[in-house]
Write a protein that holds these residues in place. Structure first.
Motif, PDB file in Angstrom:
ATOM      1  N   ILE A 186     -17.148 139.024  38.363  1.00 39.50           N
ATOM      2  CA  ILE A 186     -16.985 138.245  39.482  1.00 39.50           C
ATOM      3  C   ILE A 186     -16.573 137.157  38.929  1.00 39.50           C
ATOM      4  O   ILE A 186     -15.824 136.170  39.248  1.00 39.50           O
ATOM      5  N   CYS A 187     -17.577 136.553  37.742  1.00 37.11           N
ATOM      6  CA  CYS A 187     -17.177 135.673  36.983  1.00 37.11           C
ATOM      7  C   CYS A 187     -15.692 135.725  36.287  1.00 37.11           C
ATOM      8  O   CYS A 187     -14.654 134.577  36.634  1.00 37.11           O
ATOM      9  N   LEU A 188     -15.680 136.965  35.948  1.00 37.95           N
ATOM     10  CA  LEU A 188     -14.706 137.014  34.831  1.00 37.95           C
ATOM     11  C   LEU A 188     -13.522 137.286  35.793  1.00 37.95           C
ATOM     12  O   LEU A 188     -11.527 135.944  35.216  1.00 37.95           O
ATOM     13  N   VAL A 189     -13.111 137.737  36.889  1.00 38.36           N
ATOM     14  CA  VAL A 189     -12.574 137.603  38.386  1.00 38.36           C
ATOM     15  C   VAL A 189     -11.592 136.128  38.829  1.00 38.36           C
ATOM     16  O   VAL A 189     -10.834 135.716  38.141  1.00 38.36           O
ATOM     17  N   GLU A 190     -12.584 135.458  38.619  1.00 42.86           N
ATOM     18  CA  GLU A 190     -12.841 134.086  38.442  1.00 42.86           C
ATOM     19  C   GLU A 190     -11.829 133.416  37.786  1.00 42.86           C
ATOM     20  O   GLU A 190     -11.573 132.476  38.524  1.00 42.86           O
ATOM     21  N   GLY A 191     -12.164 133.399  36.797  1.00 44.08           N
ATOM     22  CA  GLY A 191     -11.917 132.611  35.878  1.00 44.08           C
ATOM     23  C   GLY A 191     -11.885 133.368  34.532  1.00 44.08           C
ATOM     24  O   GLY A 191     -12.683 133.678  33.309  1.00 44.08           O
ATOM     25  N   PRO A 192     -10.507 134.252  34.316  1.00 46.12           N
ATOM     26  CA  PRO A 192     -10.477 134.800  33.373  1.00 46.12           C
ATOM     27  C   PRO A 192     -11.055 134.501  31.554  1.00 46.12           C
ATOM     28  O   PRO A 192     -10.952 135.326  30.652  1.00 46.12           O
ATOM     29  N   ASN A 193     -10.754 133.092  32.057  1.00 46.47           N
ATOM     30  CA  ASN A 193     -10.259 132.275  30.174  1.00 46.47           C
ATOM     31  C   ASN A 193     -11.834 132.036  29.659  1.00 46.47           C
ATOM     32  O   ASN A 193     -12.409 130.893  29.653  1.00 46.47           O
ATOM     33  N   GLN A 240     -22.749 139.062  27.305  1.00 45.78           N
ATOM     34  CA  GLN A 240     -21.562 140.634  25.947  1.00 45.78           C
ATOM     35  C   GLN A 240     -22.451 141.350  25.464  1.00 45.78           C
ATOM     36  O   GLN A 240     -21.637 142.106  25.634  1.00 45.78           O
ATOM     37  N   ARG A 241     -23.355 142.308  26.360  1.00 42.24           N
ATOM     38  CA  ARG A 241     -23.631 143.216  25.986  1.00 42.24           C
ATOM     39  C   ARG A 241     -22.821 143.679  27.640  1.00 42.24           C
ATOM     40  O   ARG A 241     -22.301 145.132  27.399  1.00 42.24           O
ATOM     41  N   ILE A 242     -23.095 143.295  28.092  1.00 46.81           N
ATOM     42  CA  ILE A 242     -22.463 143.755  29.907  1.00 46.81           C
ATOM     43  C   ILE A 242     -20.696 143.574  29.829  1.00 46.81           C
ATOM     44  O   ILE A 242     -20.154 144.456  30.227  1.00 46.81           O
ATOM     45  N   VAL A 243     -20.779 142.668  28.699  1.00 50.22           N
ATOM     46  CA  VAL A 243     -18.760 143.149  28.999  1.00 50.22           C
ATOM     47  C   VAL A 243     -18.526 143.971  27.802  1.00 50.22           C
ATOM     48  O   VAL A 243     -17.534 144.562  27.809  1.00 50.22           O
ATOM     49  N   ALA A 261     -16.004 151.647  29.564  1.00 50.94           N
ATOM     50  CA  ALA A 261     -15.618 151.427  31.165  1.00 50.94           C
ATOM     51  C   ALA A 261     -14.630 151.245  31.393  1.00 50.94           C
ATOM     52  O   ALA A 261     -13.913 152.565  32.474  1.00 50.94           O
ATOM     53  N   GLY A 262     -13.231 150.675  30.636  1.00 48.86           N
ATOM     54  CA  GLY A 262     -12.111 150.671  30.355  1.00 48.86           C
ATOM     55  C   GLY A 262     -11.654 149.734  31.899  1.00 48.86           C
ATOM     56  O   GLY A 262     -10.687 149.138  32.027  1.00 48.86           O
ATOM     57  N   ILE A 263     -12.592 148.838  32.471  1.00 48.58           N
ATOM     58  CA  ILE A 263     -12.403 148.359  33.146  1.00 48.58           C
ATOM     59  C   ILE A 263     -11.991 146.625  32.732  1.00 48.58           C
ATOM     60  O   ILE A 263     -11.490 145.427  33.249  1.00 48.58           O
ATOM     61  N   VAL A 264     -12.709 145.947  31.767  1.00 46.11           N
ATOM     62  CA  VAL A 264     -12.274 144.905  30.873  1.00 46.11           C
ATOM     63  C   VAL A 264     -11.692 145.213  28.920  1.00 46.11           C
ATOM     64  O   VAL A 264     -12.136 145.835  29.101  1.00 46.11           O
ATOM     65  N   LEU A 321      -9.489 135.956  26.237  1.00 39.83           N
ATOM     66  CA  LEU A 321      -9.063 135.983  27.953  1.00 39.83           C
ATOM     67  C   LEU A 321      -9.253 137.914  27.897  1.00 39.83           C
ATOM     68  O   LEU A 321      -9.333 138.549  27.070  1.00 39.83           O
ATOM     69  N   TYR A 322      -9.702 137.814  28.933  1.00 39.12           N
ATOM     70  CA  TYR A 322     -10.687 138.648  29.854  1.00 39.12           C
ATOM     71  C   TYR A 322      -9.603 139.020  30.747  1.00 39.12           C
ATOM     72  O   TYR A 322      -8.976 138.982  31.858  1.00 39.12           O
ATOM     73  N   GLN A 323      -9.137 141.019  30.553  1.00 38.92           N
ATOM     74  CA  GLN A 323      -7.973 141.335  31.441  1.00 38.92           C
ATOM     75  C   GLN A 323      -9.117 141.683  31.515  1.00 38.92           C
ATOM     76  O   GLN A 323      -9.217 143.318  31.533  1.00 38.92           O
ATOM     77  N   LEU A 324      -8.141 142.545  33.234  1.00 42.02           N
ATOM     78  CA  LEU A 324      -9.167 142.970  34.569  1.00 42.02           C
ATOM     79  C   LEU A 324      -8.343 144.371  34.952  1.00 42.02           C
ATOM     80  O   LEU A 324      -7.290 143.998  34.896  1.00 42.02           O
ATOM     81  N   PHE A 325      -8.808 145.894  35.178  1.00 40.05           N
ATOM     82  CA  PHE A 325      -8.444 147.303  35.526  1.00 40.05           C
ATOM     83  C   PHE A 325      -9.484 146.426  36.210  1.00 40.05           C
ATOM     84  O   PHE A 325     -10.367 147.897  36.203  1.00 40.05           O
ATOM     85  N   LEU A 326      -9.537 146.807  37.475  1.00 33.16           N
ATOM     86  CA  LEU A 326      -9.637 147.169  38.674  1.00 33.16           C
ATOM     87  C   LEU A 326      -9.806 148.048  40.111  1.00 33.16           C
ATOM     88  O   LEU A 326     -10.727 147.874  41.102  1.00 33.16           O
ATOM     89  N   ASP A 327      -9.162 148.705  39.980  1.00 36.67           N
ATOM     90  CA  ASP A 327      -8.063 149.759  40.217  1.00 36.67           C
ATOM     91  C   ASP A 327      -9.154 150.892  39.712  1.00 36.67           C
ATOM     92  O   ASP A 327      -9.403 152.633  40.160  1.00 36.67           O
TER      93      ASP A 327
END
Length: 96
Positions: free
Chosen positions: A20-27, A45-48, A54-57, A67-73
């Motif tokens: 959620i934090c990365l969705v709200e602020g990917p940088n 760091q471990r969670i990221v 998992a291919g989500i981030v 910069l974190y690119q998110l793949f939410l599908d």
């Protein structure tokens, strides 16, 4: 005392909180995410890394920052909720 932390548990995991934090602020820096979630920077760091695996981030280096690119599908991982996507949960939480 903070009424949300009286019993020591929440409905969502730290993985969800970090996402959620990365969705709200990917940088955001992982230090900023750690402060907001209330866990160590190393735990973030471990969670990221888990979310990347998992291919989500996807982490992309931009200058001195990430910069974190998110793949939410992606579908949720547990059999009880695999009929929903990560986006379904994120939308539920971030829509205000």
């Amino acid at each position: 005392m903070d009424p949300y932390h009286i019993s020591g548990w929440t409905f969502f995991s730290n993985h969800t909180h970090v996402l959620i934090c990365l969705v709200e602020g990917p940088n955001r820096t992982l230090r900023e995410v750690a402060a907001q979630v209330g866990i160590t920077e190393r735990a973030v760091q471990r969670i990221v890394s888990d979310l990347e695996e998992a291919g989500i981030v996807r982490r992309q280096r931009v200058g001195r920052r990430n910069l974190y690119q998110l793949f939410l599908d992606k579908p949720l991982r547990h059999p009880l909720e695999c009929h929903k996507t990560v986006k379904d949960v994120v939308t539920l939480i971030t829509e205000r």
